[in-house]
Design a protein around this motif. Structure first.
Motif, PDB file in Angstrom:
ATOM      1  N   LEU A 188     -28.712  -9.066 -10.600  1.00 19.11           N
ATOM      2  CA  LEU A 188     -29.283  -8.324  -9.480  1.00 19.11           C
ATOM      3  C   LEU A 188     -28.485  -7.060  -9.209  1.00 19.11           C
ATOM      4  O   LEU A 188     -29.048  -5.979  -9.002  1.00 19.11           O
ATOM      5  CB  LEU A 188     -29.316  -9.209  -8.227  1.00 19.11           C
ATOM      6  CG  LEU A 188     -29.763  -8.536  -6.929  1.00 19.11           C
ATOM      7  CD1 LEU A 188     -31.207  -8.076  -7.047  1.00 19.11           C
ATOM      8  CD2 LEU A 188     -29.592  -9.489  -5.767  1.00 19.11           C
ATOM      9  N   LEU A 189     -27.175  -7.173  -9.227  1.00 20.00           N
ATOM     10  CA  LEU A 189     -26.309  -6.036  -8.983  1.00 20.00           C
ATOM     11  C   LEU A 189     -26.498  -4.957 -10.040  1.00 20.00           C
ATOM     12  O   LEU A 189     -26.570  -3.770  -9.729  1.00 20.00           O
ATOM     13  CB  LEU A 189     -24.859  -6.505  -8.957  1.00 20.00           C
ATOM     14  CG  LEU A 189     -23.837  -5.576  -8.362  1.00 20.00           C
ATOM     15  CD1 LEU A 189     -24.207  -5.223  -6.944  1.00 20.00           C
ATOM     16  CD2 LEU A 189     -22.475  -6.214  -8.409  1.00 20.00           C
ATOM     17  N   ARG A 190     -26.596  -5.371 -11.296  1.00 18.09           N
ATOM     18  CA  ARG A 190     -26.823  -4.400 -12.377  1.00 18.09           C
ATOM     19  C   ARG A 190     -28.153  -3.686 -12.201  1.00 18.09           C
ATOM     20  O   ARG A 190     -28.255  -2.475 -12.386  1.00 18.09           O
ATOM     21  CB  ARG A 190     -26.762  -5.096 -13.730  1.00 18.09           C
ATOM     22  CG  ARG A 190     -25.371  -5.446 -14.147  1.00 18.09           C
ATOM     23  CD  ARG A 190     -25.360  -6.109 -15.502  1.00 18.09           C
ATOM     24  NE  ARG A 190     -23.991  -6.471 -15.871  1.00 18.09           N
ATOM     25  CZ  ARG A 190     -23.696  -7.330 -16.810  1.00 18.09           C
ATOM     26  NH1 ARG A 190     -24.644  -7.930 -17.507  1.00 18.09           N
ATOM     27  NH2 ARG A 190     -22.442  -7.601 -17.091  1.00 18.09           N
ATOM     28  N   ALA A 191     -29.183  -4.419 -11.827  1.00 16.82           N
ATOM     29  CA  ALA A 191     -30.489  -3.809 -11.607  1.00 16.82           C
ATOM     30  C   ALA A 191     -30.427  -2.807 -10.452  1.00 16.82           C
ATOM     31  O   ALA A 191     -30.983  -1.703 -10.537  1.00 16.82           O
ATOM     32  CB  ALA A 191     -31.532  -4.888 -11.326  1.00 16.82           C
ATOM     33  N   LEU A 192     -29.733  -3.174  -9.380  1.00 11.80           N
ATOM     34  CA  LEU A 192     -29.597  -2.254  -8.248  1.00 11.80           C
ATOM     35  C   LEU A 192     -28.817  -1.003  -8.633  1.00 11.80           C
ATOM     36  O   LEU A 192     -29.142   0.104  -8.199  1.00 11.80           O
ATOM     37  CB  LEU A 192     -28.918  -2.965  -7.075  1.00 11.80           C
ATOM     38  CG  LEU A 192     -29.757  -4.016  -6.367  1.00 11.80           C
ATOM     39  CD1 LEU A 192     -28.899  -4.801  -5.391  1.00 11.80           C
ATOM     40  CD2 LEU A 192     -30.929  -3.383  -5.663  1.00 11.80           C
ATOM     41  N   LEU A 193     -27.790  -1.165  -9.457  1.00 11.37           N
ATOM     42  CA  LEU A 193     -27.024   0.003  -9.899  1.00 11.37           C
ATOM     43  C   LEU A 193     -27.863   0.930 -10.764  1.00 11.37           C
ATOM     44  O   LEU A 193     -27.788   2.156 -10.646  1.00 11.37           O
ATOM     45  CB  LEU A 193     -25.774  -0.448 -10.662  1.00 11.37           C
ATOM     46  CG  LEU A 193     -24.643  -0.980  -9.805  1.00 11.37           C
ATOM     47  CD1 LEU A 193     -23.565  -1.605 -10.680  1.00 11.37           C
ATOM     48  CD2 LEU A 193     -24.057   0.118  -8.948  1.00 11.37           C
ATOM     49  N   VAL A 194     -28.687   0.369 -11.631  1.00  8.13           N
ATOM     50  CA  VAL A 194     -29.570   1.193 -12.462  1.00  8.13           C
ATOM     51  C   VAL A 194     -30.527   1.972 -11.582  1.00  8.13           C
ATOM     52  O   VAL A 194     -30.715   3.181 -11.752  1.00  8.13           O
ATOM     53  CB  VAL A 194     -30.333   0.321 -13.481  1.00  8.13           C
ATOM     54  CG1 VAL A 194     -31.460   1.101 -14.132  1.00  8.13           C
ATOM     55  CG2 VAL A 194     -29.383  -0.202 -14.537  1.00  8.13           C
ATOM     56  N   LEU A 195     -31.153   1.295 -10.615  1.00  6.57           N
ATOM     57  CA  LEU A 195     -32.082   1.983  -9.720  1.00  6.57           C
ATOM     58  C   LEU A 195     -31.385   3.059  -8.898  1.00  6.57           C
ATOM     59  O   LEU A 195     -31.927   4.146  -8.687  1.00  6.57           O
ATOM     60  CB  LEU A 195     -32.760   0.966  -8.797  1.00  6.57           C
ATOM     61  CG  LEU A 195     -33.708  -0.006  -9.489  1.00  6.57           C
ATOM     62  CD1 LEU A 195     -34.181  -1.057  -8.505  1.00  6.57           C
ATOM     63  CD2 LEU A 195     -34.868   0.725 -10.115  1.00  6.57           C
ATOM     64  N   THR A 196     -30.181   2.763  -8.444  1.00 11.73           N
ATOM     65  CA  THR A 196     -29.426   3.756  -7.672  1.00 11.73           C
ATOM     66  C   THR A 196     -29.083   4.968  -8.518  1.00 11.73           C
ATOM     67  O   THR A 196     -29.226   6.112  -8.084  1.00 11.73           O
ATOM     68  CB  THR A 196     -28.145   3.126  -7.107  1.00 11.73           C
ATOM     69  OG1 THR A 196     -28.503   2.025  -6.281  1.00 11.73           O
ATOM     70  CG2 THR A 196     -27.368   4.130  -6.281  1.00 11.73           C
ATOM     71  N   ASN A 197     -28.634   4.731  -9.751  1.00 15.18           N
ATOM     72  CA  ASN A 197     -28.311   5.856 -10.634  1.00 15.18           C
ATOM     73  C   ASN A 197     -29.537   6.698 -10.952  1.00 15.18           C
ATOM     74  O   ASN A 197     -29.450   7.921 -11.035  1.00 15.18           O
ATOM     75  CB  ASN A 197     -27.662   5.350 -11.927  1.00 15.18           C
ATOM     76  CG  ASN A 197     -26.241   4.910 -11.708  1.00 15.18           C
ATOM     77  OD1 ASN A 197     -25.575   5.346 -10.777  1.00 15.18           O
ATOM     78  ND2 ASN A 197     -25.767   4.020 -12.553  1.00 15.18           N
ATOM     79  N   LEU A 198     -30.688   6.046 -11.141  1.00 15.76           N
ATOM     80  CA  LEU A 198     -31.914   6.801 -11.370  1.00 15.76           C
ATOM     81  C   LEU A 198     -32.245   7.686 -10.165  1.00 15.76           C
ATOM     82  O   LEU A 198     -32.644   8.838 -10.317  1.00 15.76           O
ATOM     83  CB  LEU A 198     -33.073   5.855 -11.666  1.00 15.76           C
ATOM     84  CG  LEU A 198     -33.062   5.172 -13.028  1.00 15.76           C
ATOM     85  CD1 LEU A 198     -34.187   4.142 -13.129  1.00 15.76           C
ATOM     86  CD2 LEU A 198     -33.194   6.199 -14.140  1.00 15.76           C
ATOM     87  N   GLU A 199     -32.079   7.123  -8.981  1.00 17.86           N
ATOM     88  CA  GLU A 199     -32.377   7.882  -7.767  1.00 17.86           C
ATOM     89  C   GLU A 199     -31.396   9.034  -7.562  1.00 17.86           C
ATOM     90  O   GLU A 199     -31.786  10.129  -7.196  1.00 17.86           O
ATOM     91  CB  GLU A 199     -32.349   6.948  -6.550  1.00 17.86           C
ATOM     92  CG  GLU A 199     -32.750   7.594  -5.261  1.00 17.86           C
ATOM     93  CD  GLU A 199     -34.200   8.051  -5.260  1.00 17.86           C
ATOM     94  OE1 GLU A 199     -34.492   9.002  -4.515  1.00 17.86           O
ATOM     95  OE2 GLU A 199     -35.032   7.482  -5.981  1.00 17.86           O
ATOM     96  N   VAL A 200     -30.120   8.786  -7.828  1.00 14.09           N
ATOM     97  CA  VAL A 200     -29.097   9.824  -7.652  1.00 14.09           C
ATOM     98  C   VAL A 200     -29.316  10.972  -8.641  1.00 14.09           C
ATOM     99  O   VAL A 200     -29.180  12.141  -8.298  1.00 14.09           O
ATOM    100  CB  VAL A 200     -27.688   9.215  -7.812  1.00 14.09           C
ATOM    101  CG1 VAL A 200     -26.646  10.304  -7.964  1.00 14.09           C
ATOM    102  CG2 VAL A 200     -27.370   8.330  -6.630  1.00 14.09           C
ATOM    103  N   ASN A 201     -29.685  10.634  -9.873  1.00 18.40           N
ATOM    104  CA  ASN A 201     -29.858  11.663 -10.904  1.00 18.40           C
ATOM    105  C   ASN A 201     -31.205  12.371 -10.833  1.00 18.40           C
ATOM    106  O   ASN A 201     -31.434  13.314 -11.568  1.00 18.40           O
ATOM    107  CB  ASN A 201     -29.685  11.027 -12.292  1.00 18.40           C
ATOM    108  CG  ASN A 201     -28.266  10.596 -12.526  1.00 18.40           C
ATOM    109  OD1 ASN A 201     -27.330  11.194 -12.015  1.00 18.40           O
ATOM    110  ND2 ASN A 201     -28.094   9.525 -13.287  1.00 18.40           N
ATOM    111  N   ARG A 202     -32.078  11.913  -9.940  1.00 19.76           N
ATOM    112  CA  ARG A 202     -33.402  12.516  -9.825  1.00 19.76           C
ATOM    113  C   ARG A 202     -33.365  13.819  -9.104  1.00 19.76           C
ATOM    114  O   ARG A 202     -32.705  14.219  -8.290  1.00 19.76           O
ATOM    115  CB  ARG A 202     -34.333  11.546  -9.122  1.00 19.76           C
ATOM    116  CG  ARG A 202     -35.759  11.843  -9.326  1.00 19.76           C
ATOM    117  CD  ARG A 202     -36.585  10.698  -8.879  1.00 19.76           C
ATOM    118  NE  ARG A 202     -36.622  10.727  -7.414  1.00 19.76           N
ATOM    119  CZ  ARG A 202     -37.566  10.159  -6.715  1.00 19.76           C
ATOM    120  NH1 ARG A 202     -38.499   9.492  -7.317  1.00 19.76           N
ATOM    121  NH2 ARG A 202     -37.564  10.203  -5.408  1.00 19.76           N
TER     122      ARG A 202
END
Length: 80
Positions: free
Chosen positions: A66-80
């Motif tokens: 779950l934590l890894r999935a949240l980090l991926v989503l956060t990184n996608l949002e930050v880099n957008r």
């Protein structure tokens, strides 16, 4: 730098006291360490504020996924 997994190294900063002032090189080393530590500390602060993790009652392996999935989503949002 030696990347031997069997012999880990912990890097700590230099400490000053009243009688022992830091040299300019030690101050530079502390500054470099702080620059590398800041993103990690900010990451942990963000993790503590994530609502899904505040009441997480599950298997640690599932929490890691779950934590890894949240980090991926956060990184996608930050880099957008």
């Amino acid at each position: 730098m030696d990347n031997d997994v069997g012999d880990p190294v912990i890097v700590t900063g230099f400490h000053a006291s009243r009688t022992h002032k830091l040299t300019p090189g030690q101050k530079d080393a502390n500054r470099v360490l702080a620059v590398g530590r800041a993103p990690v500390e900010h990451g942990f602060a963000h993790l503590k504020n994530w609502r899904p993790l505040t009441k997480l009652r599950t298997d640690p392996a599932r929490a890691t996924r779950l934590l890894r999935a949240l980090l991926v989503l956060t990184n996608l949002e930050v880099n957008r």
